[in-house]
Enzyme design. Structure first.
Site, PDB file in Angstrom:
ATOM      1  N   HIS A  17      87.992 -50.738 113.903  1.00 39.15           N
ATOM      2  CA  HIS A  17      88.191 -50.791 112.448  1.00 39.15           C
ATOM      3  C   HIS A  17      88.469 -49.393 111.894  1.00 39.15           C
ATOM      4  O   HIS A  17      89.367 -49.208 111.073  1.00 39.15           O
ATOM      5  CB  HIS A  17      86.941 -51.371 111.763  1.00 39.15           C
ATOM      6  CG  HIS A  17      86.661 -52.810 112.115  1.00 39.15           C
ATOM      7  ND1 HIS A  17      85.405 -53.257 112.468  1.00 39.15           N
ATOM      8  CD2 HIS A  17      87.482 -53.893 112.172  1.00 39.15           C
ATOM      9  CE1 HIS A  17      85.467 -54.559 112.703  1.00 39.15           C
ATOM     10  NE2 HIS A  17      86.715 -54.965 112.544  1.00 39.15           N
ATOM     11  N   LYS A  41      77.385 -67.490 108.588  1.00 43.40           N
ATOM     12  CA  LYS A  41      76.120 -67.978 108.040  1.00 43.40           C
ATOM     13  C   LYS A  41      74.977 -67.040 108.398  1.00 43.40           C
ATOM     14  O   LYS A  41      74.070 -66.820 107.627  1.00 43.40           O
ATOM     15  CB  LYS A  41      75.847 -69.390 108.545  1.00 43.40           C
ATOM     16  CG  LYS A  41      76.717 -70.398 107.840  1.00 43.40           C
ATOM     17  CD  LYS A  41      76.334 -71.838 108.167  1.00 43.40           C
ATOM     18  CE  LYS A  41      77.380 -72.809 107.688  1.00 43.40           C
ATOM     19  NZ  LYS A  41      78.419 -73.098 108.689  1.00 43.40           N
ATOM     20  N   ARG A  90      95.163 -56.654 118.157  1.00 44.15           N
ATOM     21  CA  ARG A  90      94.825 -55.984 119.415  1.00 44.15           C
ATOM     22  C   ARG A  90      95.600 -56.574 120.576  1.00 44.15           C
ATOM     23  O   ARG A  90      96.059 -55.884 121.456  1.00 44.15           O
ATOM     24  CB  ARG A  90      93.314 -56.122 119.694  1.00 44.15           C
ATOM     25  CG  ARG A  90      92.439 -55.406 118.697  1.00 44.15           C
ATOM     26  CD  ARG A  90      91.034 -55.918 118.745  1.00 44.15           C
ATOM     27  NE  ARG A  90      90.991 -57.335 118.381  1.00 44.15           N
ATOM     28  CZ  ARG A  90      89.894 -58.030 118.201  1.00 44.15           C
ATOM     29  NH1 ARG A  90      88.728 -57.457 118.393  1.00 44.15           N
ATOM     30  NH2 ARG A  90      89.936 -59.299 117.858  1.00 44.15           N
TER      31      ARG A  90
END
Ligand code: PNS
Length: 163
Positions: A17, A41, A90
């Site tokens: 990132h 979640k 990627r």
């Protein structure tokens, strides 16, 4: 002034990132790293923790803002007055999902462009999911995440191990 939104779950933010953010700053006047709310979640880090961590990881990089957003990405793009979405690819396996998302976003908002950048080869196999798995199994994940993230994962796992 060209502003790009780099959206993601970033749970956690990895070297891949960071690599993308750096590349984005070379192409755009401003990069907004946008943490998506309500993606998973059971995330490892809360939205606030992720924003804080990404801020620490990007310290010193120019023309960057770390934000969070809820709801549709195309709406966030309008709200942030951004010109494009930045996503990393990627491997070919990423591409199918990314292409679908890019087409869907453009269908929802015809002016929405998506720019794909590739990380360095060293980061091409790094993903948040794999980092979490290695960390939870006691493996060495230090070379895949920025130092603030490494420390935060260690702290989080320690807390979880405590009764
Ligand atoms: O890091 P991720 O999990 O691959 O990021 C995916 C993300 C957050 C970019 C994507 O799920 C998203 O844009 N969510 C916002 C909701 C939305 O707009 N969904 C429709 C996209 S086709």
């Amino acid at each position: 002034m060209k502003r790009v939104v780099y959206p993601g779950s970033f749970d956690p933010f990895t070297n891949g990132h960071l690599d993308l953010v750096r590349r984005g700053t070379r192409l755009f006047d401003e990069v907004l790293v946008a943490v998506a709310v309500n993606q998973e979640k059971q995330p490892l880090f809360s939205i606030e923790e992720r924003v804080e961590l990404i801020t620490a990881c990007c310290r010193g990089l120019p023309r960057i803002r770390i934000v969070s957003f809820q709801g549709l990405l195309v709406e966030a793009l309008k709200a942030f007055q951004a010109d494009a979405v930045l996503r990393g690819v990627r491997a070919f396996s990423d591409f199918e999902y990314e292409l679908q998302m890019a087409f869907m976003n453009r269908s929802l908002s015809p002016s929405c462009e998506t720019v794909f950048l590739m990380p360095t080869v060293e980061n091409s196999f790094v993903s948040s999911r794999v980092v979490k798995e290695i960390a939870s199994l006691g493996g060495d994940f230090a070379s895949y995440v920025p130092e603030p993230v490494r420390q935060a994962i260690e702290r989080k796992l320690k807390q979880r191990r405590q009764p």
